[in-house]
Design a protein around this motif. Structure first.
Motif, PDB file in Angstrom:
ATOM      1  N   LEU A 157       0.811  -1.201   0.000  1.00 56.60           N
ATOM      2  CA  LEU A 157       0.000   0.000   0.000  1.00 56.60           C
ATOM      3  C   LEU A 157       0.851   1.260   0.000  1.00 56.60           C
ATOM      4  N   SER A 158       2.125   1.142   0.294  1.00 55.11           N
ATOM      5  CA  SER A 158       2.993   2.318   0.328  1.00 55.11           C
ATOM      6  C   SER A 158       4.318   2.006  -0.335  1.00 55.11           C
ATOM      7  N   THR A 159       4.752   2.952  -1.121  1.00 58.46           N
ATOM      8  CA  THR A 159       6.040   2.800  -1.791  1.00 58.46           C
ATOM      9  C   THR A 159       7.078   3.747  -1.194  1.00 58.46           C
ATOM     10  N   ALA A 160       6.765   4.273  -0.015  1.00 58.54           N
ATOM     11  CA  ALA A 160       7.693   5.207   0.617  1.00 58.54           C
ATOM     12  C   ALA A 160       9.007   4.524   0.930  1.00 58.54           C
ATOM     13  N   GLY A 161      10.084   5.271   0.754  1.00 58.60           N
ATOM     14  CA  GLY A 161      11.409   4.715   0.965  1.00 58.60           C
ATOM     15  C   GLY A 161      11.922   5.002   2.358  1.00 58.60           C
ATOM     16  N   THR A 162      13.228   4.989   2.495  1.00 52.54           N
ATOM     17  CA  THR A 162      13.838   5.201   3.802  1.00 52.54           C
ATOM     18  C   THR A 162      14.043   6.671   4.115  1.00 52.54           C
ATOM     19  N   SER A 163      13.713   7.564   3.184  1.00 56.04           N
ATOM     20  CA  SER A 163      13.829   8.995   3.415  1.00 56.04           C
ATOM     21  C   SER A 163      12.570   9.672   2.892  1.00 56.04           C
ATOM     22  N   VAL A 164      12.444  10.963   3.158  1.00 57.22           N
ATOM     23  CA  VAL A 164      11.262  11.685   2.701  1.00 57.22           C
ATOM     24  C   VAL A 164      11.523  12.304   1.329  1.00 57.22           C
ATOM     25  N   THR A 165      10.456  12.522   0.575  1.00 61.56           N
ATOM     26  CA  THR A 165      10.564  13.147  -0.745  1.00 61.56           C
ATOM     27  C   THR A 165      10.547  14.668  -0.591  1.00 61.56           C
ATOM     28  N   MET A 166      10.781  15.387  -1.676  1.00 62.02           N
ATOM     29  CA  MET A 166      10.722  16.848  -1.646  1.00 62.02           C
ATOM     30  C   MET A 166       9.334  17.326  -1.247  1.00 62.02           C
ATOM     31  N   LYS A 167       8.308  16.669  -1.783  1.00 64.47           N
ATOM     32  CA  LYS A 167       6.937  17.038  -1.446  1.00 64.47           C
ATOM     33  C   LYS A 167       6.672  16.831   0.039  1.00 64.47           C
ATOM     34  N   GLN A 168       7.086  15.682   0.554  1.00 67.24           N
ATOM     35  CA  GLN A 168       6.877  15.394   1.976  1.00 67.24           C
ATOM     36  C   GLN A 168       7.664  16.362   2.857  1.00 67.24           C
ATOM     37  N   ALA A 169       8.906  16.650   2.466  1.00 67.38           N
ATOM     38  CA  ALA A 169       9.723  17.607   3.218  1.00 67.38           C
ATOM     39  C   ALA A 169       9.080  18.989   3.208  1.00 67.38           C
ATOM     40  N   GLY A 170       8.519  19.379   2.071  1.00 71.19           N
ATOM     41  CA  GLY A 170       7.867  20.678   1.961  1.00 71.19           C
ATOM     42  C   GLY A 170       6.675  20.802   2.895  1.00 71.19           C
TER      43      GLY A 170
END
Length: 300
Positions: A157-170
């Motif tokens: 259900l999630s493809t999130a990795g071990t770090s946050v993306t630019m969108k998530q960081a924003g």
């Protein structure tokens, strides 16, 4: 202020810092119960220095994890740095805009109006705690539902990795900007929850949130130190001098004790947090909001 009060405030800060329950709100309530003025320059500097102490405890605790995640290679560090800068810029812009709006509206043009004068207002801390509680609760219940769905499905259900993306960081940086002017709006709770709501896993969101705090804290310490220095000069001009040396010594002692309390709390709470239920912190913040409002009606 006595050394005992500094130690007690440091312990409160150290225990509450790791949890997404607004350590600032807990320290301010403790100050109120002790008969101190949380909005005074000396006390706001102490609050920031208590945060600084626990910030160093967080660095010690998370350092190996940060090295593994953010310093594994030049490319990893570059991606991390870009995301931190992007998030911090959003924090600064949004926080400053909100600060100016509050100072222009709530103070109605009063001379020497400063946002910090509102930090002791329990009637403002209570709704801020409630708002943070709602965000945490939504993110936590969503995480629980996703885990429940994942246990009955073979698909990811999630493809999130071990770090946050630019969108998530924003998004995390933007929400952190809301936390700057509002004591009680848990910085860690709101930023981690914001990251979770836009697709980040809780672990990477937590790691990035505390990294943002480490970057932000020195600037906040500098601002509060300048505010205390300015207040000291103004008080001296009116014949009511502030004991600047005593304030700085108390703040530094508080930083040391909060560092030690933070290390103990991190060691004690870390294993529980790994298996803890995020939504429960939202419930806690909502209950704490009611308690804080009760204290406000009781005259604190």
């Amino acid at each position: 202020m006595t050394l005992l009060k500094v130690i007690l405030l440091a312990i409160v800060q150290g225990l509450a810092e790791l949890l997404p329950v607004s350590s600032s709100a807990h320290v301010i309530v403790a100050e109120k119960l002790m008969g101190l003025d949380p909005s005074s320059p000396a006390m706001t500097l102490l609050l920031v220095m208590l945060h600084t102490g626990t910030m160093f405890a967080v660095i010690v605790y998370f350092w190996k994890q940060w090295v593994k995640t953010y310093f594994a290679s030049a490319d990893a560090f570059k991606r991390f740095a870009i995301r931190v800068i992007w998030a911090t810029i959003l924090t600064g812009v949004i926080g400053e805009v909100i600060k100016k709006i509050i100072e222009k509206t709530l103070f109605h043009g009063a001379p020497k109006a400063e946002l910090e004068q509102l930090f002791g207002r329990l009637d403002l801390i209570a709704p801020a705690l409630a708002a943070a509680g709602v965000i945490i609760l939504i993110a936590g219940l969503r995480e629980r539902n996703q885990k429940a769905a994942a246990s009955s499905s073979t698909s990811l259900l999630s493809t999130a990795g071990t770090s946050v993306t630019m969108k998530q960081a924003g998004w995390m940086g933007a929400v952190q900007g809301l936390a700057l002017p509002f004591r009680g709006f848990s910085r860690s709770g709101s930023t981690i929850s914001a990251g979770m709501l836009v697709g980040a896993k809780k672990g990477p969101a937590e790691t990035f949130s505390f990294a943002l705090a480490v970057v932000l804290t020195p600037a906040v310490v500098g601002m509060e130190a300048l505010r205390l220095l300015k207040a000291s000069h103004e008080a001296a001009a009116t014949g009511a001098a502030i004991d600047l040396k005593a304030s700085l010594v108390s703040s530094l002692l508080g930083m040391v004790f909060s560092f030690l309390a933070g290390l103990v709390a991190l060691k004690w709470l870390s294993s529980w947090l790994e298996t803890g239920k995020w939504w429960l912190f939202g419930i806690y913040c909502l209950v704490a909001s009611g308690v804080v409002y009760y204290l406000f009606t009781a005259g604190y």
